[in-house]
Design a protein around this motif. Structure first.
Motif, PDB file in Angstrom:
ATOM      1  N   ASP A  65      18.772  27.288 -10.564  1.00  0.00           N
ATOM      2  CA  ASP A  65      17.955  27.354  -9.075  1.00  0.00           C
ATOM      3  C   ASP A  65      16.624  28.093  -9.156  1.00  0.00           C
ATOM      4  OD1 ASP A  65      19.937  26.148  -7.998  1.00  0.00           O
ATOM      5  OD2 ASP A  65      20.705  27.822  -6.897  1.00  0.00           O
ATOM      6  N   VAL A  66      16.652  29.330  -9.818  1.00  0.00           N
ATOM      7  CA  VAL A  66      15.333  30.088  -9.963  1.00  0.00           C
ATOM      8  C   VAL A  66      14.343  29.541 -10.606  1.00  0.00           C
ATOM      9  CG1 VAL A  66      16.552  32.005  -8.538  1.00  0.00           C
ATOM     10  CG2 VAL A  66      16.223  32.065 -11.163  1.00  0.00           C
ATOM     11  N   LEU A  67      14.865  28.975 -11.800  1.00  0.00           N
ATOM     12  CA  LEU A  67      13.884  28.265 -12.766  1.00  0.00           C
ATOM     13  C   LEU A  67      13.148  27.276 -12.014  1.00  0.00           C
ATOM     14  CD1 LEU A  67      12.991  27.985 -15.755  1.00  0.00           C
ATOM     15  CD2 LEU A  67      14.528  26.383 -16.048  1.00  0.00           C
ATOM     16  N   VAL A  68      13.794  26.548 -11.380  1.00  0.00           N
ATOM     17  CA  VAL A  68      13.049  25.228 -10.634  1.00  0.00           C
ATOM     18  C   VAL A  68      12.534  25.997  -9.388  1.00  0.00           C
ATOM     19  CG1 VAL A  68      13.493  23.281  -8.781  1.00  0.00           C
ATOM     20  CG2 VAL A  68      15.012  23.722 -10.808  1.00  0.00           C
ATOM     21  N   LEU A  69      12.778  26.880  -8.735  1.00  0.00           N
ATOM     22  CA  LEU A  69      11.986  27.752  -7.643  1.00  0.00           C
ATOM     23  C   LEU A  69      10.672  28.286  -8.201  1.00  0.00           C
ATOM     24  CD1 LEU A  69      12.131  28.155  -4.836  1.00  0.00           C
ATOM     25  CD2 LEU A  69      13.600  30.280  -5.162  1.00  0.00           C
ATOM     26  N   SER A  70      10.845  28.946  -9.287  1.00  0.00           N
ATOM     27  CA  SER A  70       9.585  29.683  -9.925  1.00  0.00           C
ATOM     28  C   SER A  70       8.839  28.505 -10.000  1.00  0.00           C
ATOM     29  CB  SER A  70      10.024  30.204 -11.216  1.00  0.00           C
ATOM     30  OG  SER A  70      10.253  29.609 -12.183  1.00  0.00           O
ATOM     31  N   ARG A  71       8.918  27.417 -10.607  1.00  0.00           N
ATOM     32  CA  ARG A  71       7.837  26.318 -10.853  1.00  0.00           C
ATOM     33  C   ARG A  71       7.486  25.939  -9.608  1.00  0.00           C
ATOM     34  NH1 ARG A  71      11.552  23.237 -15.391  1.00  0.00           N
ATOM     35  NH2 ARG A  71      11.224  24.525 -17.149  1.00  0.00           N
ATOM     36  N   SER A 103      10.641  18.993  -3.187  1.00  0.00           N
ATOM     37  CA  SER A 103      11.552  18.543  -3.845  1.00  0.00           C
ATOM     38  C   SER A 103      12.783  19.357  -4.546  1.00  0.00           C
ATOM     39  CB  SER A 103      11.334  17.591  -5.233  1.00  0.00           C
ATOM     40  OG  SER A 103      10.417  18.498  -6.120  1.00  0.00           O
ATOM     41  N   TYR A 104      12.423  20.762  -4.290  1.00  0.00           N
ATOM     42  CA  TYR A 104      13.226  22.026  -4.770  1.00  0.00           C
ATOM     43  C   TYR A 104      14.762  21.608  -4.589  1.00  0.00           C
ATOM     44  CZ  TYR A 104      15.492  26.467  -4.665  1.00  0.00           C
ATOM     45  OH  TYR A 104      16.715  27.314  -4.797  1.00  0.00           O
ATOM     46  N   SER A 105      14.973  21.463  -3.118  1.00  0.00           N
ATOM     47  CA  SER A 105      16.390  21.021  -2.762  1.00  0.00           C
ATOM     48  C   SER A 105      17.452  20.318  -3.464  1.00  0.00           C
ATOM     49  CB  SER A 105      16.577  21.112  -1.477  1.00  0.00           C
ATOM     50  OG  SER A 105      17.963  20.985  -0.790  1.00  0.00           O
ATOM     51  N   ASP A 106      16.481  18.933  -3.492  1.00  0.00           N
ATOM     52  CA  ASP A 106      17.183  17.615  -4.219  1.00  0.00           C
ATOM     53  C   ASP A 106      17.280  17.937  -5.498  1.00  0.00           C
ATOM     54  OD1 ASP A 106      17.161  16.251  -1.934  1.00  0.00           O
ATOM     55  OD2 ASP A 106      15.255  15.296  -1.985  1.00  0.00           O
ATOM     56  N   THR A 107      16.315  18.504  -6.265  1.00  0.00           N
ATOM     57  CA  THR A 107      16.461  18.727  -7.660  1.00  0.00           C
ATOM     58  C   THR A 107      17.676  19.717  -7.972  1.00  0.00           C
ATOM     59  OG1 THR A 107      13.921  18.635  -8.023  1.00  0.00           O
ATOM     60  CG2 THR A 107      15.136  19.904  -9.810  1.00  0.00           C
ATOM     61  N   CYS A 108      17.775  20.800  -7.294  1.00  0.00           N
ATOM     62  CA  CYS A 108      19.034  21.801  -7.467  1.00  0.00           C
ATOM     63  C   CYS A 108      20.352  20.937  -7.101  1.00  0.00           C
ATOM     64  CB  CYS A 108      18.710  23.067  -6.647  1.00  0.00           C
ATOM     65  SG  CYS A 108      17.301  23.921  -7.435  1.00  0.00           S
ATOM     66  N   LEU A 109      20.229  20.451  -6.097  1.00  0.00           N
ATOM     67  CA  LEU A 109      21.459  20.079  -5.536  1.00  0.00           C
ATOM     68  C   LEU A 109      22.014  18.803  -6.641  1.00  0.00           C
ATOM     69  CD1 LEU A 109      20.825  19.589  -1.631  1.00  0.00           C
ATOM     70  CD2 LEU A 109      22.565  21.275  -2.932  1.00  0.00           C
ATOM     71  N   ARG A 110      21.207  18.039  -7.275  1.00  0.00           N
ATOM     72  CA  ARG A 110      21.909  16.978  -8.486  1.00  0.00           C
ATOM     73  C   ARG A 110      22.492  17.871  -9.407  1.00  0.00           C
ATOM     74  NH1 ARG A 110      16.976  14.338  -7.585  1.00  0.00           N
ATOM     75  NH2 ARG A 110      16.049  15.604  -9.514  1.00  0.00           N
ATOM     76  N   MET A 132      18.532  23.335   0.859  1.00  0.00           N
ATOM     77  CA  MET A 132      18.460  24.591   0.473  1.00  0.00           C
ATOM     78  C   MET A 132      17.329  25.190   0.646  1.00  0.00           C
ATOM     79  SD  MET A 132      20.257  24.116  -3.196  1.00  0.00           S
ATOM     80  CE  MET A 132      19.738  25.656  -4.117  1.00  0.00           C
ATOM     81  N   ARG A 133      16.276  24.766   1.660  1.00  0.00           N
ATOM     82  CA  ARG A 133      15.111  25.096   2.163  1.00  0.00           C
ATOM     83  C   ARG A 133      14.798  24.999   3.683  1.00  0.00           C
ATOM     84  NH1 ARG A 133       9.173  22.159   1.331  1.00  0.00           N
ATOM     85  NH2 ARG A 133       8.135  23.777   2.590  1.00  0.00           N
ATOM     86  N   TYR A 134      14.496  25.863   4.409  1.00  0.00           N
ATOM     87  CA  TYR A 134      13.967  25.716   5.716  1.00  0.00           C
ATOM     88  C   TYR A 134      12.689  26.293   6.049  1.00  0.00           C
ATOM     89  CZ  TYR A 134      14.190  26.474  10.653  1.00  0.00           C
ATOM     90  OH  TYR A 134      13.975  26.221  12.218  1.00  0.00           O
ATOM     91  N   GLY A 135      11.614  25.546   5.862  1.00  0.00           N
ATOM     92  CA  GLY A 135      10.077  25.897   6.164  1.00  0.00           C
ATOM     93  C   GLY A 135       9.957  26.701   4.965  1.00  0.00           C
ATOM     94  N   ARG A 136       9.572  28.018   5.162  1.00  0.00           N
ATOM     95  CA  ARG A 136       9.047  28.914   3.737  1.00  0.00           C
ATOM     96  C   ARG A 136      10.051  29.790   3.186  1.00  0.00           C
ATOM     97  NH1 ARG A 136       3.126  29.358   1.983  1.00  0.00           N
ATOM     98  NH2 ARG A 136       2.358  27.253   2.537  1.00  0.00           N
ATOM     99  N   LEU A 137      11.478  29.517   3.773  1.00  0.00           N
ATOM    100  CA  LEU A 137      12.723  30.199   3.319  1.00  0.00           C
ATOM    101  C   LEU A 137      13.462  29.200   2.309  1.00  0.00           C
ATOM    102  CD1 LEU A 137      14.900  32.468   3.280  1.00  0.00           C
ATOM    103  CD2 LEU A 137      15.562  31.412   5.468  1.00  0.00           C
ATOM    104  N   PHE A 138      13.574  29.749   1.040  1.00  0.00           N
ATOM    105  CA  PHE A 138      14.384  29.012   0.181  1.00  0.00           C
ATOM    106  C   PHE A 138      15.537  29.841  -0.330  1.00  0.00           C
ATOM    107  CE2 PHE A 138       9.727  27.929  -0.086  1.00  0.00           C
ATOM    108  CZ  PHE A 138       9.744  26.395  -0.464  1.00  0.00           C
ATOM    109  N   LEU A 139      16.612  28.832  -0.425  1.00  0.00           N
ATOM    110  CA  LEU A 139      17.877  29.646  -0.875  1.00  0.00           C
ATOM    111  C   LEU A 139      18.181  29.265  -2.303  1.00  0.00           C
ATOM    112  CD1 LEU A 139      20.183  28.449   2.171  1.00  0.00           C
ATOM    113  CD2 LEU A 139      18.859  30.446   2.162  1.00  0.00           C
TER     114      LEU A 139
END
Length: 400
Positions: free
Chosen positions: A314-320, A336-343, A285-292
């Motif tokens: 998603d956005v709670l994790v992303l804000s942190r 770790s944003y993508s792995d955390t959300c995808l679980r 859910m991330r590519y470089g500095r672009l986060f989905l």
């Protein structure tokens, strides 16, 4: 991608594409941490605030909205629910959510959350640019990503940011901005669709009813004490023109029929929509500095009531992650944003698949499949362990 010259350039820490619940809530969470953001939205404010979507808020979603000062109207107008009803074999079987988990769900329309968020963001002086067009993201693999767009007057603008959040939904521009070679796509299309109607009539039941019927699935929900939300399983090839008011009501009455006293409340149909059923996930859910975040990265069938709630997580994790990255330079949460959300996403995908396959009747299903469905429904309704598993997933697993 086009390169615009002589454009007006602004600077912010986080550029957010999309003013749905994900983008707006992310901006609010960042503001609480002292982080600047700018939001771009291609629709008008009026359209965004009237767009009817999901209505079930998980327990952790409600708690988060309370924690960040966004639940005053939700607590006043939302409808707390302590159970749901599985209707099959001509009988109702209640899943006591609160008794089994100690938690509740709250029915409060997504558009109402969006109204609350827009009001809170504008009150705080946030920059939300509605009715923009030609949005493009640039240079996301470097440390100075940019977003270009045309404002509502047609003037070319540019935003320079530290990071970009793609919260613009399944049909937005953020995900297609990532090279196909960088994404793994999981896509599952179900052999049915939902016909949903919004009816000006009081709900016929205090709790949601999930009905398994030989003619197909039906769902009884609500938006307010005066407005009912009803859904019918239909063929994906159907069009709204094929479904007159009379046909809709005939089918609803047939599928909600029960051995006992129950009657739907009819009223004017205020809105109708036809939605395909699919599961869709992209990794990462991330590519470089672009986060989905939200629907730009994943879609779930609505049977499990998970779509908006996943976006909130998603956005709670992303804000942190953004707080650590932008205020202390630490990258571990961003990485770790993508792995955390995808679980959580895959847990929700499985639960939604379970609910969908248990309740819907495929047109080409053989009797064997139907007997399996009934077996699962009877087990879920009679086993405390099975009912608890459904309830735990339905009310929402705790946020980290």
């Amino acid at each position: 991608m086009a390169i615009f010259r002589n454009s007006s350039v602004m600077r912010t820490q986080v550029a957010i594409v999309g003013a749905g619940p994900a983008g707006l809530l992310l901006s609010h969470l960042l503001w609480l941490d002292g982080i600047d953001s700018v939001i771009l939205e291609n629709r008008s404010r009026d359209y965004v605030e009237r767009r009817v979507r999901a209505g079930v808020c998980e327990d952790p979603t409600v708690k988060l909205l309370r924690d960040v000062g966004l639940a005053e109207r939700l607590d006043r107008e939302g409808l707390p629910h302590h159970g749901i009803v599985l209707r099959f074999d001509g009988e109702d079987h209640r899943i006591a959510l609160t008794d089994l988990t100690g938690r509740t769900i709250t029915v409060y329309g997504q558009q109402e959350i969006v109204k609350d968020l827009i009001a809170a963001r504008l009150k705080a002086g946030a920059q939300i640019h509605f009715e923009v067009s030609d949005v493009e993201v640039h240079d996301v693999t470097g440390d100075r990503p940019r977003v270009t767009y045309k404002d509502s007057a047609g003037a070319v603008q540019e935003i320079q940011a530290d990071v970009i959040a793609g919260c613009d939904g399944f049909h937005g521009v953020s995900r297609p901005s990532i090279p196909d070679s960088e994404l793994t796509v999981y896509d599952h299309v179900y052999p049915f669709a939902w016909l949903g109607v919004l009816v000006k009539a009081p709900p016929a039941n205090d709790e949601l009813i999930y009905a398994n019927h030989e003619r197909g699935f039906a769902l009884h929900s609500m938006r307010t004490p005066e407005v009912t939300r009803l859904y019918l399983q239909v063929d994906p090839s159907d069009s709204l023109d094929q479904w007159s008011d009379a046909r809709i009501w005939d089918e609803l009455h047939a599928r909600f029929a029960i051995d006992g006293d129950f009657s739907l409340h009819e009223g004017p149909i205020l809105e109708r929509l036809l939605s395909p059923m699919r599961s869709f996930v992209v990794e990462p859910m991330r590519y470089g500095r672009l986060f989905l975040a939200g629907d730009s990265a994943h879609i779930v069938p609505p049977t499990g009531a998970k779509g908006m709630n996943l976006a909130v997580h998603d956005v709670l994790v992303l804000s942190r992650a953004f707080k650590e990255l932008l205020q202390s330079g630490r990258t571990d949460l961003a990485e770790s944003y993508s792995d955390t959300c995808l679980r959580r996403v895959w847990r929700a995908e499985h639960f939604s698949y379970f609910m969908t396959s248990m309740l819907h009747r495929a047109h080409d299903a053989d009797p064997f499949q139907h007997r399996l469905q009934l077996s699962q429904l009877r087990y879920t309704a009679s086993s405390t362990a099975a009912a608890t598993s459904l309830a735990e997933n339905y009310v929402g697993l705790p946020f980290p």
